[in-house]
Design a protein around this motif. Structure first.
Motif, short mmCIF file in Angstrom:
data_model
loop_
_atom_site.label_atom_id
_atom_site.label_comp_id
_atom_site.label_asym_id
_atom_site.label_seq_id
_atom_site.Cartn_x
_atom_site.Cartn_y
_atom_site.Cartn_z
N HIS A 185 0.73 -1.18 -0.07
CA HIS A 185 0.01 0.12 0.06
C HIS A 185 0.96 1.20 0.17
O HIS A 185 0.20 2.41 -0.11
CB HIS A 185 -1.04 0.02 1.14
N ALA A 186 2.15 1.12 0.31
CA ALA A 186 3.14 2.36 0.29
C ALA A 186 4.25 2.21 -0.70
O ALA A 186 5.30 3.08 -0.47
CB ALA A 186 3.62 2.42 1.64
N GLY A 187 3.90 1.76 -1.81
CA GLY A 187 4.66 1.84 -3.02
C GLY A 187 4.72 3.25 -3.64
O GLY A 187 4.14 3.38 -5.08
N ILE A 188 5.07 4.23 -3.14
CA ILE A 188 4.75 5.63 -3.41
C ILE A 188 5.90 6.01 -4.49
O ILE A 188 5.75 7.09 -4.93
CB ILE A 188 4.73 6.74 -2.42
N SER A 189 6.76 5.39 -4.65
CA SER A 189 7.89 5.57 -5.76
C SER A 189 8.64 4.33 -6.20
O SER A 189 8.36 3.34 -5.19
CB SER A 189 9.06 6.47 -5.12
N THR A 190 9.39 4.18 -7.08
CA THR A 190 10.00 3.29 -7.56
C THR A 190 11.07 2.67 -6.45
O THR A 190 11.22 1.55 -6.14
CB THR A 190 10.73 3.43 -8.68
N TYR A 191 11.69 3.43 -5.78
CA TYR A 191 12.77 3.13 -4.82
C TYR A 191 12.04 2.73 -3.56
O TYR A 191 12.46 1.56 -3.26
CB TYR A 191 13.69 4.49 -4.41
N ASP A 192 10.86 3.28 -3.15
CA ASP A 192 10.23 2.56 -2.10
C ASP A 192 9.56 1.11 -2.50
O ASP A 192 9.59 0.44 -1.54
CB ASP A 192 9.22 3.61 -1.68
N SER A 193 8.89 0.98 -3.41
CA SER A 193 8.48 -0.29 -3.79
C SER A 193 9.63 -1.33 -3.87
O SER A 193 9.33 -2.49 -3.40
CB SER A 193 8.00 -0.41 -5.43
N ILE A 194 10.99 -1.20 -4.18
CA ILE A 194 11.75 -2.22 -4.15
C ILE A 194 12.48 -2.18 -2.84
O ILE A 194 12.82 -3.34 -2.76
CB ILE A 194 12.91 -1.97 -5.42
N TYR A 195 12.71 -1.24 -2.08
CA TYR A 195 13.24 -1.12 -0.68
C TYR A 195 12.10 -2.21 -0.05
O TYR A 195 12.69 -2.95 0.83
CB TYR A 195 13.26 0.28 -0.07
N ARG A 196 10.67 -1.91 0.02
CA ARG A 196 9.81 -2.67 0.78
C ARG A 196 9.77 -4.11 0.25
O ARG A 196 9.53 -4.75 1.14
CB ARG A 196 8.50 -2.04 0.63
N ALA A 197 9.80 -4.46 -0.93
CA ALA A 197 10.20 -5.76 -1.55
C ALA A 197 10.93 -6.67 -0.67
O ALA A 197 10.74 -7.66 -0.16
CB ALA A 197 10.02 -5.93 -3.05
N LYS A 198 12.21 -5.81 -0.30
CA LYS A 198 13.19 -6.72 0.33
C LYS A 198 13.27 -6.51 1.71
O LYS A 198 13.14 -7.62 2.48
CB LYS A 198 14.59 -5.96 -0.27
N ASN A 199 12.87 -5.40 2.48
CA ASN A 199 12.82 -5.50 3.54
C ASN A 199 11.33 -5.67 4.56
O ASN A 199 11.49 -6.06 5.56
CB ASN A 199 13.40 -3.86 4.14
N ILE A 200 10.19 -5.39 3.62
CA ILE A 200 8.94 -5.49 4.23
C ILE A 200 8.70 -7.10 3.90
O ILE A 200 8.06 -7.83 4.88
CB ILE A 200 7.91 -4.53 3.86
N PHE A 201 8.48 -7.53 2.49
CA PHE A 201 8.17 -8.55 2.32
C PHE A 201 9.08 -9.77 2.20
O PHE A 201 8.99 -10.88 1.83
CB PHE A 201 7.61 -8.35 0.67
N LYS A 202 10.51 -9.42 2.64
CA LYS A 202 11.49 -10.22 2.81
C LYS A 202 11.84 -11.34 1.38
O LYS A 202 12.08 -12.13 1.60
CB LYS A 202 11.10 -11.41 3.85
N ALA A 203 11.61 -10.62 0.09
CA ALA A 203 12.00 -11.30 -0.80
C ALA A 203 13.64 -11.19 -1.25
O ALA A 203 14.20 -10.21 -0.82
CB ALA A 203 11.27 -10.60 -2.35
N ASN A 204 14.18 -12.26 -1.68
CA ASN A 204 15.63 -12.06 -2.10
C ASN A 204 15.89 -12.34 -3.49
O ASN A 204 16.89 -11.80 -3.79
CB ASN A 204 16.25 -13.48 -1.46
N LYS A 205 14.87 -12.85 -4.21
CA LYS A 205 14.66 -12.60 -5.91
C LYS A 205 13.63 -12.52 -6.20
O LYS A 205 12.57 -13.17 -6.18
CB LYS A 205 15.27 -14.19 -6.29
N ILE A 206 13.39 -11.41 -7.01
CA ILE A 206 12.28 -10.85 -7.61
C ILE A 206 12.30 -10.82 -9.06
O ILE A 206 13.33 -10.51 -9.75
CB ILE A 206 11.96 -9.60 -6.94
#
Length: 222
Positions: free
Chosen positions: A119-140
């Motif tokens: 819900h907080a993907g307000i920028s490209t940077y935020d979306s990718i930062y959150r994919a790693k640090n909130i959603f704990k993805a290692n490979k996307i």
């Protein structure tokens, strides 16, 4: 004196132009090989596909966003991935990209529990930062238009996140030229941002993408 100032102004403008276009070229050339076809073996064992928001029109995906979603849904249906993160802006009550994105995918056969909403993907940077640090993805797998993939993949690389890009349908959209010009400046901006690696503006508790996507629901999807 005036002639000297003009010369210095021209020199500084030239240097600035070289820097802007030099960074733009570096971001593109350093990530070009990470843009791959949807049948590439490099997609194997990805934790999820990340769809970056691109606006909604009358509670429907914009043409650009629809093309991104269709590619992500095809990757899911082809069993390249088992989870999808829909990342977009839902920081305002009257604007909700992510629920529109999730509904679009559900209507086309994707299981609700396999769709995570950022819900907080307000920028490209935020979306990718959150994919790693909130959603704990290692490979996307990142899905967006090609012009946008270079910057997205560069950010992921700088954040030590393994990422590959699959481009959305290659077609012309209204405003393409202006979008390309803005993207040059955006690549420069995120190049600098990726040096310092600031935290996303919005954080919160971890929601591992290995779990149930319905944990990200904020309302019932009809």
């Amino acid at each position: 004196m005036m002639k000297r100032l003009i010369k210095w102004g021209i020199l500084m403008a030239l240097i600035l132009t070289i820097i802007i276009f030099g960074i733009n070229f570096y971001v593109k050339i350093s990530t070009n090989k990470l843009i791959i076809n949807s049948d590439s073996k490099k997609l194997n064992n990805a934790d999820c596909v990340l769809v970056l928001g691109a606006g909604i029109w009358n509670n429907e995906p914009s043409p650009m966003l629809k093309d991104r979603l269709d590619v992500a849904i095809n990757l899911y249906n082809d069993k390249k991935v088992s989870k999808i993160i829909m990342s977009g802006d839902h920081t305002r009550n009257n604007y909700d990209e992510v629920n529109v994105m999730k509904k679009y995918a559900i209507d086309r056969g994707v299981k609700s529990e396999d769709i995570f909403m950022d819900h907080a993907g307000i920028s490209t940077y935020d979306s990718i930062y959150r994919a790693k640090n909130i959603f704990k993805a290692n490979k996307i797998i990142i899905v967006t238009q090609k012009y946008h993939l270079y910057r997205s993949l560069y950010i992921a690389k700088c954040l030590n996140l393994e990422a590959y890009g699959v481009q959305a349908t290659d077609k012309k959209y209204s405003g393409d030229f202006a979008r390309e010009v803005r993207e040059i400046l955006a690549r420069d901006k995120d190049f600098i941002k990726s040096i310092f690696k600031p935290k996303s503006k919005y954080l919160g508790s971890a929601i591992p993408v290995s779990g149930n996507g319905d944990n990200t629901n904020d309302k019932k999807i009809k």
